[in-house]
Design an enzyme around this catalytic site. Structure first.
Site, mmCIF file in Angstrom:
data_model
loop_
_atom_site.group_PDB
_atom_site.id
_atom_site.type_symbol
_atom_site.label_atom_id
_atom_site.label_comp_id
_atom_site.label_asym_id
_atom_site.label_seq_id
_atom_site.Cartn_x
_atom_site.Cartn_y
_atom_site.Cartn_z
ATOM 1 N N GLY A 229 -15.819 -32.517 23.643
ATOM 2 C CA GLY A 229 -16.355 -33.717 23.001
ATOM 3 C C GLY A 229 -15.252 -34.453 22.273
ATOM 4 O O GLY A 229 -14.069 -34.309 22.597
ATOM 5 N N THR A 231 -12.567 -35.757 19.400
ATOM 6 C CA THR A 231 -11.587 -35.030 18.580
ATOM 7 C C THR A 231 -12.091 -34.831 17.144
ATOM 8 O O THR A 231 -11.919 -33.748 16.567
ATOM 9 C CB THR A 231 -10.231 -35.777 18.619
ATOM 10 N N THR A 233 -15.190 -34.518 16.146
ATOM 11 C CA THR A 233 -16.197 -33.451 16.168
ATOM 12 C C THR A 233 -15.491 -32.103 16.307
ATOM 13 O O THR A 233 -15.879 -31.126 15.650
ATOM 14 C CB THR A 233 -17.179 -33.652 17.345
ATOM 15 N N CYS A 285 -12.528 -37.909 30.125
ATOM 16 C CA CYS A 285 -11.395 -37.655 29.232
ATOM 17 C C CYS A 285 -10.068 -37.716 29.984
ATOM 18 O O CYS A 285 -9.018 -37.871 29.378
ATOM 19 C CB CYS A 285 -11.565 -36.319 28.520
ATOM 20 N N GLU A 463 -9.386 -23.896 29.803
ATOM 21 C CA GLU A 463 -10.547 -23.429 30.548
ATOM 22 C C GLU A 463 -10.136 -23.249 32.006
ATOM 23 O O GLU A 463 -9.029 -23.620 32.395
ATOM 24 C CB GLU A 463 -11.670 -24.458 30.440
#
Ligand code: TXE
Length: 482
Positions: A229, A231, A233, A285, A463
């Site tokens: 999400g 930056t 947050t 993103c 990830e």
């Protein structure tokens, strides 16, 4: 008005209403109409979900790899079987073109489950002999209950990208999709039930980030948080999680450079740059929002790019020739428009686009022409802050040194594209650029085995592939002296 669809939480294998019985409105961005209700869950819902997830962990973490492989693979097959339904739901919730959801988002969600169903069967631990005097072996165990929190831009795609490795590694999950795009996560609940996923292994709690999301991050029994999400947050989540020593994987914003040298394969570059600029309304993103073009081809590029972008049809997501659908929400549209105003104040010239579009029959939808800006300094706010919409800035450059300085000047470091036929130059820039992901002569060509994530304020951790399985497990080393 037709009856509103009521989304429900998925807790302990069942669809349930939020404890306090409160709901939020879910808006279709293509029409501006409310069409569904979303549970406005809070700490009580999260407490229940975590309790069931904790109970389920005892048995799920001890299941065989083959068993987990089979269930995750079944979920993948069911996602594929429901491709049309899921794509339609994704497009309606998010505003993205239906063909895009069909071709990219939903197939990728299925691929995420299939990939991690297979990856776990190959996930082996390590052994190291120490000077022929001892053997070390490493045991990797799941963490327990983990939380996966995902954004609205690629809803099911990013939700499953986190959930699949967490479950494959033997964790149980309490997850939350974005409150702006909850529909496909809701449909995933029923798919998991059909696939025979045991109760409590995956729990999906809907609602706002500041209530349901925050309750997950703060919960003592949640051992890790995987978040994608904004930056800001991410900073909040890190602040809450750090004192409790939770493991964190944060995939945050980007302001990615697209560096184009005069010796590139021009046609390929132009076609790909249109995609890397405006796919998904620029709400990825990885989009290349700062386009640096070597001076000898700058004017030609500018002319061809504007001409090509002018042809992109802004329209209703259901229409097959729509290239730019609706932005996700009214407030996001306002945010993007405010950056176009800022760009003008900062001396930028809008070469094309940036006006709101009225789509016949859907006059209240959130449509915006793709925008191309030139004439901005590399260090102005428009070129430094994440806009996350169909807006790009184009800038000429003369030397490699100069373009590296421009490219690396932002707080973000997620991805970069480099266009050149010169291999030495490509490798030099790849090594100097501050980005977690570098594409040479391409964009968003994904291999799920590769580490995915950003440097600097674009996040922490990686990830994908073994990185995801390592994140969702904890290593314990045993040393035995011969
Ligand atoms: O995202 P948020 P928003 C960027 C983009 C965008 C900006 C804000 O620039 O304009 O972020 O978007 C949950 N504790 N990206 O506000 O708020 C929230 O409910 C726990 C980049 O929509 O970060 C949702 O599920 N959870 C990005 C998720 O976090 C919280 C994709 C993301 O929402 C929370 C999206 C809290 N305190 C936006 N607050 C990317 N990197 O792809 C919110 N959430």
């Amino acid at each position: 008005m037709s009856e509103l669809i009521k989304i429900r939480n998925y807790v302990n294998g069942k669809l349930v209403d939020p404890v306090m019985g409160k709901y939020l409105e879910n808006i279709n961005p293509a029409s501006g109409e409310v069409y569904a209700l979303i549970p406005d869950s809070d700490g009580k819902d999260v407490d229940a979900a975590v309790k069931y997830a904790k109970e389920a962990f005892h048995s799920w973490s001890k299941t065989s790899i083959e068993y987990r492989h089979d269930i995750l693979s079944k979920i993948s097959d069911l996602i594929r079987d429901n491709l049309k339904l899921l794509a339609k739901a994704e497009s309606k919730d998010n505003g993205k073109p239906l063909w895009l959801a069909k071709e990219v988002d939903i197939p990728r969600a299925a691929a995420n489950f299939k990939f991690f169903a297979n990856a776990i069967t190959l996930f082996a631990s390590q052994a190291h002999e120490t000077d022929q005097t001892a053997i070390n072996y490493t045991i990797r165990r799941p963490l327990g209950v983990v939380s996966c929190i995902s954004p609205w831009n690629l809803p099911l795609y990013l939700f499953t990208w986190k959930i699949a490795p967490a479950l494959a590694a033997g964790n149980t999950v309490v997850a939350k999709p974005s409150e702006l795009t909850p529909m496909t996560a809701f449909l995933l609940s029923t798919i998991c039930m059909e696939a025979g996923l045991p109760a409590g292994v995956l729990n999906i709690v809907h609602g706002y980030g500041h209530s349901a999301g925050q309750a997950m991050v703060s919960h003592d029994d949640v051992k890790a948080v995987s978040f994608t999400g904004g930056t800001e947050t991410g900073q909040k989540i890190a602040t809450l999680a750090a004192p409790k020593f939770k493991k964190l994987s944060l995939e945050l914003g980007g302001k990615n450079p697209n560096i184009i040298f005069a010796d590139c394969d021009y046609d390929d570059m132009l076609a790909t740059t249109i995609q890397s600029s405006f796919s998904n309304q620029g709400q990825i993103c990885l989009c290349g929002s700062r386009i640096f073009v070597e001076r000898p081809i700058y004017e030609k590029f500018k002319k061809d790019f504007v001409e090509a972008v002018r042809k992109l049809k802004v329209g209703h997501p259901d229409q097959p020739d729509t290239r730019i659908g609706a932005l996700v929400s009214a407030s996001h549209l306002d945010k993007v428009k405010s950056y176009l105003e800022l760009a003008k104040e900062e001396g930028g010239k809008i070469l094309f686009g940036g006006k709101e579009v009225i789509v016949e029959g859907f006059e209240n939808g959130y449509y915006l022409e793709p925008a191309i800006i030139e004439g901005l300094a590399f260090d102005c706010r428009t070129n430094q802050e994440e806009i996350f919409g169909p807006v790009v800035s184009i800038m000429p450059f003369d030397t490699e040194k100069e373009v590296l300085e421009y490219a690396n000047s932002v707080r973000y470091g997620l991805s970069c594209s480099i266009w050149t036929q010169n291999l030495k130059r490509a490798t030099r820039i790849s090594s100097e650029i501050e980005a977690g992901i570098v594409w040479v002569n391409t964009w968003m060509l994904r291999d799920l085995r590769t580490p995915f994530g950003g440097m600097k304020d674009s996040g922490i951790g990686r990830e994908g592939g073994l990185d995801a399985l390592n994140f969702f497990t904890e290593a314990k080393n045993v040393c035995i002296k011969y």
